[in-house]
Write a protein that holds these residues in place. Structure first.
Motif, PDB file in Angstrom:
ATOM      1  N   MET A  77       0.852  -1.182   0.000  1.00 44.86           N
ATOM      2  CA  MET A  77       0.000   0.000   0.000  1.00 44.86           C
ATOM      3  C   MET A  77       0.898   1.245   0.000  1.00 44.86           C
ATOM      4  SD  MET A  77      -3.012   0.477   2.736  1.00 44.86           S
ATOM      5  CE  MET A  77      -4.283   1.654   2.546  1.00 44.86           C
ATOM      6  N   ILE A  78       0.526   2.203  -0.860  1.00 41.98           N
ATOM      7  CA  ILE A  78       1.385   3.382  -1.042  1.00 41.98           C
ATOM      8  C   ILE A  78       1.444   4.254   0.210  1.00 41.98           C
ATOM      9  CG2 ILE A  78       1.658   5.520  -2.367  1.00 41.98           C
ATOM     10  CD1 ILE A  78       0.204   4.112  -4.677  1.00 41.98           C
ATOM     11  N   VAL A  79       2.632   4.719   0.519  1.00 46.94           N
ATOM     12  CA  VAL A  79       2.852   5.629   1.660  1.00 46.94           C
ATOM     13  C   VAL A  79       3.626   6.837   1.111  1.00 46.94           C
ATOM     14  CG1 VAL A  79       3.968   5.849   3.914  1.00 46.94           C
ATOM     15  CG2 VAL A  79       3.012   3.635   3.230  1.00 46.94           C
ATOM     16  N   LEU A  80       3.185   8.040   1.424  1.00 42.20           N
ATOM     17  CA  LEU A  80       3.897   9.227   0.925  1.00 42.20           C
ATOM     18  C   LEU A  80       4.488  10.049   2.057  1.00 42.20           C
ATOM     19  CD1 LEU A  80       1.831  10.818  -2.019  1.00 42.20           C
ATOM     20  CD2 LEU A  80       3.439   8.918  -2.061  1.00 42.20           C
ATOM     21  N   THR A  81       5.689  10.538   1.844  1.00 46.42           N
ATOM     22  CA  THR A  81       6.299  11.468   2.797  1.00 46.42           C
ATOM     23  C   THR A  81       5.577  12.817   2.669  1.00 46.42           C
ATOM     24  OG1 THR A  81       7.875  12.281   1.183  1.00 46.42           O
ATOM     25  CG2 THR A  81       8.563  10.380   2.489  1.00 46.42           C
ATOM     26  N   SER A  82       5.834  13.710   3.603  1.00 41.18           N
ATOM     27  CA  SER A  82       5.143  15.005   3.532  1.00 41.18           C
ATOM     28  C   SER A  82       5.559  15.757   2.261  1.00 41.18           C
ATOM     29  CB  SER A  82       5.406  15.837   4.782  1.00 41.18           C
ATOM     30  OG  SER A  82       6.767  15.906   5.046  1.00 41.18           O
ATOM     31  N   LYS A  83       6.827  15.607   1.865  1.00 38.36           N
ATOM     32  CA  LYS A  83       7.292  16.302   0.659  1.00 38.36           C
ATOM     33  C   LYS A  83       6.567  15.735  -0.578  1.00 38.36           C
ATOM     34  CE  LYS A  83      11.647  17.434  -1.635  1.00 38.36           C
ATOM     35  NZ  LYS A  83      12.087  16.365  -2.555  1.00 38.36           N
ATOM     36  N   GLN A  84       6.472  14.410  -0.634  1.00 38.64           N
ATOM     37  CA  GLN A  84       5.790  13.797  -1.783  1.00 38.64           C
ATOM     38  C   GLN A  84       4.310  14.152  -1.794  1.00 38.64           C
ATOM     39  OE1 GLN A  84       6.921   9.805  -0.819  1.00 38.64           O
ATOM     40  NE2 GLN A  84       8.798   9.861  -2.036  1.00 38.64           N
ATOM     41  N   MET A  85       3.717  14.239  -0.598  1.00 39.69           N
ATOM     42  CA  MET A  85       2.300  14.594  -0.487  1.00 39.69           C
ATOM     43  C   MET A  85       2.082  16.007  -1.034  1.00 39.69           C
ATOM     44  SD  MET A  85      -0.444  13.124   0.547  1.00 39.69           S
ATOM     45  CE  MET A  85      -2.040  13.858   0.219  1.00 39.69           C
ATOM     46  N   ARG A  86       3.005  16.891  -0.683  1.00 36.47           N
ATOM     47  CA  ARG A  86       2.893  18.266  -1.197  1.00 36.47           C
ATOM     48  C   ARG A  86       3.022  18.287  -2.714  1.00 36.47           C
ATOM     49  NH1 ARG A  86       2.249  21.838   2.303  1.00 36.47           N
ATOM     50  NH2 ARG A  86       2.964  21.606   4.437  1.00 36.47           N
ATOM     51  N   GLU A  92       3.925   9.270 -10.173  1.00 36.99           N
ATOM     52  CA  GLU A  92       4.533  10.420 -10.845  1.00 36.99           C
ATOM     53  C   GLU A  92       5.591  11.105  -9.965  1.00 36.99           C
ATOM     54  OE1 GLU A  92       2.450  14.024 -13.042  1.00 36.99           O
ATOM     55  OE2 GLU A  92       1.447  12.121 -13.448  1.00 36.99           O
ATOM     56  N   VAL A  93       5.355  11.132  -8.662  1.00 31.84           N
ATOM     57  CA  VAL A  93       6.352  11.777  -7.789  1.00 31.84           C
ATOM     58  C   VAL A  93       7.388  10.761  -7.283  1.00 31.84           C
ATOM     59  CG1 VAL A  93       4.763  13.585  -7.045  1.00 31.84           C
ATOM     60  CG2 VAL A  93       5.018  11.539  -5.628  1.00 31.84           C
ATOM     61  N   GLY A  94       7.282   9.511  -7.772  1.00 32.03           N
ATOM     62  CA  GLY A  94       8.302   8.504  -7.426  1.00 32.03           C
ATOM     63  C   GLY A  94       8.269   8.089  -5.971  1.00 32.03           C
ATOM     64  N   TYR A  95       7.082   7.650  -5.521  1.00 31.06           N
ATOM     65  CA  TYR A  95       6.990   7.239  -4.107  1.00 31.06           C
ATOM     66  C   TYR A  95       7.894   6.038  -3.850  1.00 31.06           C
ATOM     67  CZ  TYR A  95       4.167   3.127  -5.211  1.00 31.06           C
ATOM     68  OH  TYR A  95       3.767   1.914  -5.665  1.00 31.06           O
ATOM     69  N   ASN A  96       8.415   5.923  -2.646  1.00 32.01           N
ATOM     70  CA  ASN A  96       9.298   4.791  -2.337  1.00 32.01           C
ATOM     71  C   ASN A  96       8.991   4.127  -0.997  1.00 32.01           C
ATOM     72  OD1 ASN A  96      10.139   7.129  -1.094  1.00 32.01           O
ATOM     73  ND2 ASN A  96      12.263   6.476  -0.959  1.00 32.01           N
ATOM     74  N   TYR A  97       7.956   4.605  -0.286  1.00 32.00           N
ATOM     75  CA  TYR A  97       7.563   3.941   0.962  1.00 32.00           C
ATOM     76  C   TYR A  97       6.297   3.117   0.711  1.00 32.00           C
ATOM     77  CZ  TYR A  97      10.653   6.851   3.840  1.00 32.00           C
ATOM     78  OH  TYR A  97      11.733   7.445   4.411  1.00 32.00           O
ATOM     79  N   ASN A  98       6.257   1.948   1.359  1.00 36.68           N
ATOM     80  CA  ASN A  98       5.092   1.068   1.200  1.00 36.68           C
ATOM     81  C   ASN A  98       4.766   0.400   2.515  1.00 36.68           C
ATOM     82  OD1 ASN A  98       5.245   0.625  -2.029  1.00 36.68           O
ATOM     83  ND2 ASN A  98       7.286   0.657  -1.144  1.00 36.68           N
ATOM     84  N   LEU A  99       3.489   0.234   2.782  1.00 36.23           N
ATOM     85  CA  LEU A  99       3.071  -0.613   3.898  1.00 36.23           C
ATOM     86  C   LEU A  99       2.779  -1.986   3.304  1.00 36.23           C
ATOM     87  CD1 LEU A  99       2.152  -0.777   6.941  1.00 36.23           C
ATOM     88  CD2 LEU A  99      -0.165  -0.388   6.094  1.00 36.23           C
ATOM     89  N   VAL A 100       3.356  -3.029   3.893  1.00 43.40           N
ATOM     90  CA  VAL A 100       3.131  -4.375   3.349  1.00 43.40           C
ATOM     91  C   VAL A 100       1.807  -4.915   3.896  1.00 43.40           C
ATOM     92  CG1 VAL A 100       4.047  -6.702   3.088  1.00 43.40           C
ATOM     93  CG2 VAL A 100       5.631  -4.767   3.318  1.00 43.40           C
TER      94      VAL A 100
END
Ligand SMILES: NC(=O)C1=CN([C@@H]2O[C@H](COP(=O)(O)OP(=O)(O)OC[C@H]3O[C@@H](n4cnc5c(N)ncnc54)[C@H](O)[C@@H]3O)[C@@H](O)[C@H]2O)[C@@H](O)CC1
Ligand SMILES: Nc1ncnc2c1ncn2[C@@H]1O[C@H](COP(=O)(O)OP(=O)(O)O)[C@@H](O)[C@H]1O
Ligand SMILES: [K+]
Length: 510
Positions: free
Chosen positions: A1-10, A222-230
C-alpha cells in the motif's frame, strides 16, 4: 500500500491543483467532510453529541472548519477554538473560517494563557475533540501555548480524532516534536504517511483510516513514491503448478547451531521447510548433529568440523562444497561468536555469489568488515542491537531514525536490509522502504528471529528476488504470530508456536 512522505504529499497536491486544475478548496472540503463523517459515526455509536474542534493556522486548521460546518449541519453541538488569532488565517482556510462565522458557529481564539481555563472547561463539557492544529506542515518542535493545549487534550481522557496526522507527530519519521496529540483515530488524507506506521507514531495515531479526497492515485507514481506498507494485497503467493517436483521449490543450505544453541538451527531449518522450500540441508557442528537430526525428519543434516561444539574454520571447504549443490544459503542462527566463526562467515560470504541470508551471529561476525557484502545478493536481518554493532550507532539513534539509518546502510552496501523490530522495516537496493503491518508483542520471544530467517530463506529458494523474499518473509512471519496469538495469547507464545502456524498463515494468501 502506497505511503507518501510530507514532501511527496505536497508534490502530488501541487500537481493535482496546478497541473490538473482540481480546486484546492474542493480537496479541503473532501478532507473535512471525510473526517466529519468519521466523527459522526463515533457520535452515533457512542450516543454522544458535542464536539470541540481545535484548529491551527494552516490548512490542517482549514480542514477543521469544514469538519465543524458539516457536523453543525447534522445537528451536532460544535464549537471551534483557534490556537492563533482570526486575522492570521488566510487562503482556503480563511474561506472556510468565514463560512462558519457566517453560519453563527461558535469560534474562539486561544492565544493567551488566561484563555486556557475556558478551553479546559469546554473540553471537559465536550464528548469528542477534533485535532486540526498541525498536519504535514509542522516544522520543528511545538512550544508555548500550543504545547499546553496539546497536553490539555491528552489529559482530558476524551475521544480524539486527528485530521491527517496527530498534531506534533513528525509525518516522515514518527518522532514526537516536543509533544503530540494522542488520537483515538486518525483520518489521513489520500495516502498513508510513514510516521503513522512506526513507533512512537503508531501509539499516537490510534486507528488509522485513509480518506479518499480526490487526488488521483497515479500521481504517487509520478512523484516517485518509495515507501510502502506491506499488506495482504502485496504478498499474494503464486499458485503452484501441478507438474513440479521438490527441485522446483529450491535447495537451501542453512549453516547454524552450536552445542548450546541447537534450537536456533532447528527453528530456522524447520521454518524453511514449513514455508515451502523444496529441500533443506542443515550444516551444524559434528557433535550436535545427532541431537538436531532427532526432531528434523524433513531436513538433511551434515556434521562439520568443529572445536568444542562450535564450527571451526576447517569446515570451510565442506561448506563450500555444500554451497555448490544449493540454490540459497542462510548463515547465523546459534553459531555463537568467536574468531573462527567470524573468519568462517567472512570466507563463505566472500566465496559465493548465491543469495545469502545473514542473521544473528553471522551479522556479529562481519562487524568491522562489512565491505565483503557490498553489492552481493545478500539479505541481512539485524534487530536493533545487531544493527548497532554493525553501524556503530547507538540503539536509540537507530530506533528514532529507522528509515534514515536503513537507507544510509543500503546506499552504502547495496544489499537488502531487514531491520527487525516491533515494526520491521525493509530497505532495498533500489531505495524502496517497506514497513510491515503484521505481528504482535507475543513475538518478542527467543527464537522468533530464527523462524523469520528460515522463512525468508524459503522464499528465496522458491525463486523470489531478495526484495520479495524479505517482504513475504516479514509479512507471513507476523501473520503466523498473529494466528498463534489467537490460540496461545501473547504471554505464552513461543517461537515454536509461530513456526507451527506458518502453514496457516500461508493459506491466508490462497
Ligand atoms: N494543500 C492541500 O491541497 C490540502 C491540504 N490539506 C491539509 O493541509 C495540511 C497541510 O497544511 P499546511 O501546509 O497549511 O500546514 P499545517 O496546517 O500542517 O501547519 C502549518 C502552519 O503551522 C505553522 N507551524 C509549523 N510548524 C510549527 C511549529 N513547530 N510551531 C509553530 N507553528 C508552526 C506554519 O507556519 C504554518 O502556518 C494537511 O496536513 C492537510 O490536513 C487538506 O486540506 C487537503 C488538501
Ligand atoms: N512487539 C513486537 N511486535 C511485532 N513483532 C515483534 C515484536 N517484537 C519482536 N517482533 C518480531 O520478532 C522477531 C524477533 O527477532 P530476534 O530479535 O532476532 O529474536 P531471536 O534472536 O530471539 O530469534 C523479529 O522478526 C521481530 O520483528
Ligand atoms: K492534526
Amino acid at each position: 500500500m502506497i505511503v507518501l512522505t510530507s514532501k511527496q504529499m505536497r508534490e502530488v497536491e501541487k500537481i493535482a491543483i496546478e497541473k490538473i486544475g482540481i480546486p484546492s478548496i474542493g480537496l479541503m472540503e473532501n478532507a473535512g467532510r471525510e473526517t466529519a463523517l468519521e466523527v459522526k459515526k463515533i457520535l452515533e455509536e457512542e450516543n454522544l453529541n458535542s464536539v470541540i474542534v481545535i484548529s491551527g493556522k494552516g490548512n490542517n486548521g482549514g480542514d477543521g472548519y469544514v469538519v465543524a460546518r458539516n457536523l453543525y449541519n447534522w445537528g451536532v453541538d460544535v464549537k471551534v477554538f483557534l490556537t492563533t488569532s482570526l486575522g492570521a488565517i488566510s487562503g482556503d482556510a480563511k474561506v472556510n473560517l468565514d463560512a462558519i462565522l457566517n453560519m453563527g458557529i461558535y469560534v474562539a481564539e486561544i492565544t493567551q494563557r488566561e484563555h486556557l481555563k475556558f478551553l479546559e472547561k469546554t473540553i471537559k463539557d465536550s464528548d469528542v475533540i477534533v485535532d486540526a492544529i498541525y498536519g504535514i506542515g509542522l516544522k520543528g518542535e511545538i512550544s508555548g501555548i500550543t504545547k499546553e493545549i496539546i497536553e490539555m487534550i491528552n489529559q482530558a481522557n476524551k475521544i480524539v480524532v486527528s485530521v491527517d496526522i496527530p498534531s506534533g507527530l513528525n509525518a516522515d519519521t514518527g518522532k514526537i516534536e516536543g509533544c503530540a496529540v494522542r488520537a483515538t483515530k486518525t483520518v489521513t488524507m489520500q495516502f498513508l504517511k510513514p510516521g503513522l506506521l512506526v513507533y512512537p507514531g503508531v501509539d499516537y495515531a490510534g486507528e488509522v483510516r485513509v480518506a479518499e479526497i480526490g487526488i488521483p492515485y497515479r500521481l504517487a507514481a509520478e512523484v516517485g513514491y518509495n515507501y510502502n506498507l506491506v499488506t495482504s494485497e502485496d504478498v499474494k503467493l503464486p499458485k503452484r503448478h501441478g507438474n513440479t517436483h521438490k527441485g522446483d521449490y529450491g535447495k537451501a543450505l542453512i549453516i547454524a547451531g552450536s552445542k548450546n544453541m541447537t534450537g536456533a538451527a532447528y527453528l530456522c531449518a524447520k521454518s524453511a521447510i514449513k514455508a515451502g522450500c523444496g529441500l533443506v540441508k542443515l550444516a551444524v557442528p559434528q557433535s550436535v548433529q545427532s541431537v538436531i537430526q532427532g526432531g528434523l525428519y524433513e531436513v538433511i543434516t551434515y556434521g562439520l568440523e568443529e572445536q568444542n561444539g562450535i564450527l571451526s574454520h576447517n569446515a570451510l571447504s565442506s561448506v563450500l562444497e555444500l554451497i555448490e549443490e544449493s540454490d540459497v544459503i542462510a548463515i547465523g542462527p546459534g553459531l555463537t561468536h568467536d574468531r573462527d566463526i567470524s573468519q568462517l562467515v567472512y570466507d563463505i560470504v566472500k566465496n559465493t555469489d548465491k543469495p545469502v541470508v545473514l542473521d544473528a551471529d553471522a551479522l556479529n561476525a562481519l562487524v568491522g568488515r562489512l565491505e565483503v557484502i557490498q553489492g552481493k545478493k545478500i539479505i541481512l536481518t539485524p534487530h536493533y542491537g545487531e544493527m548497532s554493532r554493525l553501524t556503530g550507532l547507538k540503539i536509540d539513534e537507530i530506533k528514532n531514525n529507522l528509515f534514515e539509518v536503513a537507507k544510509t546502510f543500503i546506499d552504502r552496501y547495496k544489499v537488502t536490509l531487514v531491520l527487525k523490530g516491533a515494526k520491521t522495516v525493509i530497505a532495498t537496493k533500489e531505495g524502496s522502504i517497506y514497513i510491515n503491518s503484521t505481528g504482535n508483542p507475543g513475538m518478542a520471544t527467543a527464537g522468533s528471529g530464527d523462524v523469520l530467517a528460515g522463512m525468508i530463506t524459503a522464499f528465496l529458494a522458491q525463486g523470489f528476488s531478495e526484495e520479495k523474499a524479505a517482504i513475504y518473509g516479514i509479512f507471513y512471519h507476523g501473520k503466523a504470530g498473529d494466528i498463534a496469538k489467537e490460540y496461545v495469547g501473547e504471554y505464552g507464545m513461543t517461537a515454536m508456536d509461530i513456526l507451527e502456524n506458518i502453514p496457516e498463515a500461508l493459506k491466508c494468501s490462497l
